[in-house]
Design a protein around this motif. Sequence first.
Motif, PDB file in Angstrom:
ATOM      1  N   GLN A   1     -54.974  28.337  -2.067  1.00  0.00           N
ATOM      2  CA  GLN A   1     -54.314  27.674  -3.185  1.00  0.00           C
ATOM      3  C   GLN A   1     -52.931  27.178  -2.786  1.00  0.00           C
ATOM      4  OE1 GLN A   1     -54.186  30.016  -6.758  1.00  0.00           O
ATOM      5  NE2 GLN A   1     -53.088  28.466  -7.921  1.00  0.00           N
ATOM      6  N   LEU A   2     -52.214  28.009  -2.025  1.00  0.00           N
ATOM      7  CA  LEU A   2     -50.886  27.600  -1.558  1.00  0.00           C
ATOM      8  C   LEU A   2     -50.983  26.371  -0.667  1.00  0.00           C
ATOM      9  CD1 LEU A   2     -47.832  28.418  -1.392  1.00  0.00           C
ATOM     10  CD2 LEU A   2     -48.418  29.537   0.758  1.00  0.00           C
ATOM     11  N   VAL A   3     -51.963  26.366   0.240  1.00  0.00           N
ATOM     12  CA  VAL A   3     -52.150  25.229   1.151  1.00  0.00           C
ATOM     13  C   VAL A   3     -52.447  23.952   0.367  1.00  0.00           C
ATOM     14  CG1 VAL A   3     -53.692  24.290   2.920  1.00  0.00           C
ATOM     15  CG2 VAL A   3     -52.849  26.634   3.128  1.00  0.00           C
ATOM     16  N   GLU A   4     -53.226  24.080  -0.719  1.00  0.00           N
ATOM     17  CA  GLU A   4     -53.577  22.910  -1.518  1.00  0.00           C
ATOM     18  C   GLU A   4     -52.383  22.387  -2.314  1.00  0.00           C
ATOM     19  OE1 GLU A   4     -56.825  23.931  -4.024  1.00  0.00           O
ATOM     20  OE2 GLU A   4     -58.240  24.208  -2.373  1.00  0.00           O
ATOM     21  N   GLU A   5     -51.551  23.311  -2.798  1.00  0.00           N
ATOM     22  CA  GLU A   5     -50.479  22.923  -3.724  1.00  0.00           C
ATOM     23  C   GLU A   5     -49.201  22.490  -3.023  1.00  0.00           C
ATOM     24  OE1 GLU A   5     -49.996  26.319  -6.191  1.00  0.00           O
ATOM     25  OE2 GLU A   5     -51.815  25.937  -7.384  1.00  0.00           O
ATOM     26  N   GLU A   6     -48.905  23.074  -1.860  1.00  0.00           N
ATOM     27  CA  GLU A   6     -47.619  22.807  -1.223  1.00  0.00           C
ATOM     28  C   GLU A   6     -47.749  21.834  -0.056  1.00  0.00           C
ATOM     29  OE1 GLU A   6     -45.230  26.131  -0.280  1.00  0.00           O
ATOM     30  OE2 GLU A   6     -45.330  26.991  -2.296  1.00  0.00           O
TER      31      GLU A   6
END
Length: 455
Positions: free
Chosen positions: A360-365
């Motif tokens: 999720q972090l990779v997708e959002e940031e």
Amino acid sequence: MDLISLGLENKIKEEGPLARRMRPETLDQFAGQRKILEKGKPLHTIITADKLVSLIFYGPPGTGKTSLARIIAARSKADFTQLNAVASGVKDVREVIEQARESWSLYNRRTILFIDEIHRFNKAQQDALLAAIEQGTIIFIGATTENPFFYLTGPLLSRTRLFVFEPLHREDIAGLLRQALEDKDKGLGKYTINIDSEALEYLADKANGDGRVALNALEMAVISSEEKEGFSKVTLEAVSEAMQKRLLSYDRQGDNHYDMASALIKSIRGSDPDAALYWMARMIKGGEDPLFIARRLIISASEDIGNADPYALTMAVSAAQAVQMIGLPEGKIPLAQAAAYLAGAPKSNASYLAINEAMQLVEEEESQPVPHHLKDSSYRGAERLGHGQNYRYPHHYPNHYVEQDYLPPGLSGRQFYRPTEQGREKRIKEHLDHLKTARKETGNKKQSTKNKHKN
């Protein structure tokens, strides 16, 4: 209905299978489905008031979907046409719609179009219904044993009301059986039958909520029982024989396929080996692909057990390999061994949560560059680019550990994996906590040294 169809319908009522002859003709005769058909419920209200809307009936076989559609037809002032999706196509649907349009415009009579097994219609066939439903040219009723959200299009679902039929309760089926034994016109009441009470209970219990299965098995048992002294004696053995050839309630391509797989995994996650083995047996007996079961076990081993017992994944993969090597029926043994082990193992979903949080972090940031000290320094020219510079090799340090950042600068200190206190994962947690403590102590010493130099 033409004369030939009417004659066939009467023939079926008189001589057809018992389940067909015993179909309810009124709402009062209808068995089960109290959640949707009790007085005051929306479906009961629109049927009794003859204020019909387009409907989808979804539920297992033998739960009354077609019977209810016919009761609606008998109560309503509308014309009734029935199609079966297996044998009908777009041409048949358009013909019914055209006749319905004429009947509505010329004689002010509505038309109910009932399509059994509507899930077998493809998108184009379902789309042929949309305009007529939208305009009110037809009142559509569709029946399906498959999850409508998998098999029916969004536009068709949005134009209909969905009602879910549940398997009949044991008491409902027992009532149907007693009614069939007593009914002299449509049932078996014209015969003198002596049936053991445990035989009746067995039928009600083993029918899997399917009234049709129970009634037809009863008829088979009566027909096959020997007549003595003017009556037929129906024993537990006779009904057991009649039920032997029934198919388990399972469809490898349908909703049951996913429901039972879900029940298996949830039983493992809930640490109930008996339930896990029961659902696995249902799947195997129903003809499920054993490799599908093996894949579910592998996923569960990592998702639900993880590092609480790392051997669980080895066990699941070994079971999958064993099934590939030996197949069924012997393949059920390693599958059972793995399922029982997984269900009995300590549980942790820490790895599952960790990768989801990281993804999720990779997708959002925004993407972070790899720090120079972590870059590959093995190829020619890498050193000149600064790749690998200042990297500290942990094996050169005490306890094979040295403090350094492995995340990009903007994410330094971010934690994804949070080991639990379960099983082997407790040891991992203790080890990582020890390293964190050592890291803090090292940091404090460095700060103390800096302060001394300043002074």
